[in-house]
Design a protein around this motif. Structure first.
Motif, short mmCIF file in Angstrom:
data_model
loop_
_atom_site.label_atom_id
_atom_site.label_comp_id
_atom_site.label_asym_id
_atom_site.label_seq_id
_atom_site.Cartn_x
_atom_site.Cartn_y
_atom_site.Cartn_z
N THR A 70 0.86 -1.17 0.00
CA THR A 70 0.00 0.00 0.00
C THR A 70 0.90 1.22 0.00
O THR A 70 2.12 1.12 0.15
CB THR A 70 -0.92 0.03 1.24
N GLN A 71 0.28 2.39 -0.14
CA GLN A 71 1.08 3.60 -0.14
C GLN A 71 1.83 3.76 1.18
O GLN A 71 2.95 4.26 1.22
CB GLN A 71 0.18 4.81 -0.39
N ASP A 72 1.21 3.27 2.26
CA ASP A 72 1.84 3.42 3.58
C ASP A 72 2.88 2.34 3.88
O ASP A 72 3.73 2.53 4.74
CB ASP A 72 0.76 3.38 4.68
N LYS A 129 4.81 0.71 1.40
CA LYS A 129 5.67 0.47 0.24
C LYS A 129 7.13 0.26 0.66
O LYS A 129 7.81 -0.62 0.14
CB LYS A 129 5.56 1.62 -0.75
N GLN A 133 3.28 -2.83 -9.61
CA GLN A 133 3.86 -1.91 -8.65
C GLN A 133 5.13 -1.31 -9.26
O GLN A 133 5.80 -1.94 -10.08
CB GLN A 133 4.20 -2.62 -7.34
#
Length: 282
Positions: free
Chosen positions: A142-144, A146, A172
């Protein structure tokens, strides 16, 4: 005496005498050259060569004999055994076609890779990996998370002694730092519409524009998104009668075979980097 078939690859500034010098070293070792290809790039001024040779010499003897020549010509070079399977980590998301094709070719068509693991940011393809007896590592992104996910990828590369990473429709983006650290060791596949039809549903966008060619590109991954040195490309011609679903199916087919060729050629040491381009000895 028992012989081993070796692959020697090299690149260096182009000048007279390179082929003579290399062949002379191999002849002095009673080596029998079974395949030899070379190319001088007038644009970069570099010379590229790939040689297969049967010899009774071991690696240490070959390296010792070649070292004076490699130093004399300022060569970047590599030496490997013909047919040795490269330890490969395959990264996937949800699309199965490229993973299934690679695992099938490894098992049944002598693809010279040893897939030591499959990494998925989703679990959709876990059963496929298990069917082929491959360890599956779920590394959600996820963006958090990565940074943590990429740290786990680094761990797997180190733990599994990975030589090649294949992005088999892995949706990704790798960081610039990881791309630099694994330069020349990561192969990607994507449709060849880029830079047109970016983002979601590219085949639907292509259908709306009435495209006549469906294609795929396989390339080395760099920090420049989808702009790394190209290894292989392929296309299929289409016409107005094709629906979006047809374009997707054709696209997946051309993607899997384009990626397979790129991986095979890399594993056979047929691809040499020439700055932002490649030299591919078929």
């Amino acid at each position: 005496m028992a012989t081993t078939e070796w692959i020697l690859t090299l690149s260096c500034p182009d000048r007279p005498g390179i082929v003579h010098a290399v062949a002379g070293v191999l002849a002095d070792l009673d080596g029998n050259i079974t395949e030899s290809q070379q190319f001088g790039d007038p644009a970069s001024g570099l010379f590229f060569m790939r040689v297969q040779v049967e010899a009774a010499a071991d690696r240490a003897q070959l390296v010792s004999a070649l070292e004076p020549v490699t130093q004399r010509f300022g060569m970047s070079w590599g030496l490997d055994v013909v047919g040795r399977r490269q330890r490969t980590l395959v990264l996937v998301s949800k699309a199965p076609h490229c993973l299934v094709d690679l695992l099938y070719r490894e098992r049944y068509q002598d693809m010279p890779v040893d897939v030591v693991g499959v990494v998925g940011n989703h679990r959709d393809l876990e059963e496929i990996a298990e069917f082929y007896g491959k360890p599956f590592h779920h590394v959600p992104v996820t963006q958090d998370t990565k940074a943590q996910a990429e740290a786990r990828l680094r761990e797997l590369v180190a733990e599994l002694d990975v030589e090649l990473v294949v992005l088999a429709r892995y949706m990704q983006i790798l960081s610039d730092e990881l791309c630099r650290d694994l330069s020349g060791q990561v192969i990607n596949i994507h449709h060849s519409f880029l830079p047109s039809f970016k983002g979601a549903r590219p085949y639907a966008q292509a259908y709306d524009r009435g495209v006549k060619l469906i294609g795929a590109t396989s390339h080395y991954v760099t920090g420049d998104l989808d702009e790394g040195p190209i290894i292989e490309q392929d296309v299929e011609r289409v016409d107005h009668s094709r629906a979006v679903a047809d374009l997707v199916a054709l696209g997946e087919d051309v993607e899997r075979r384009t990626l397979a060729r790129a991986v095979r050629w890399h594993a056979e040491h047929r691809v040499l980097l020439d700055d932002h381009r490649t030299v591919v000895f078929h």
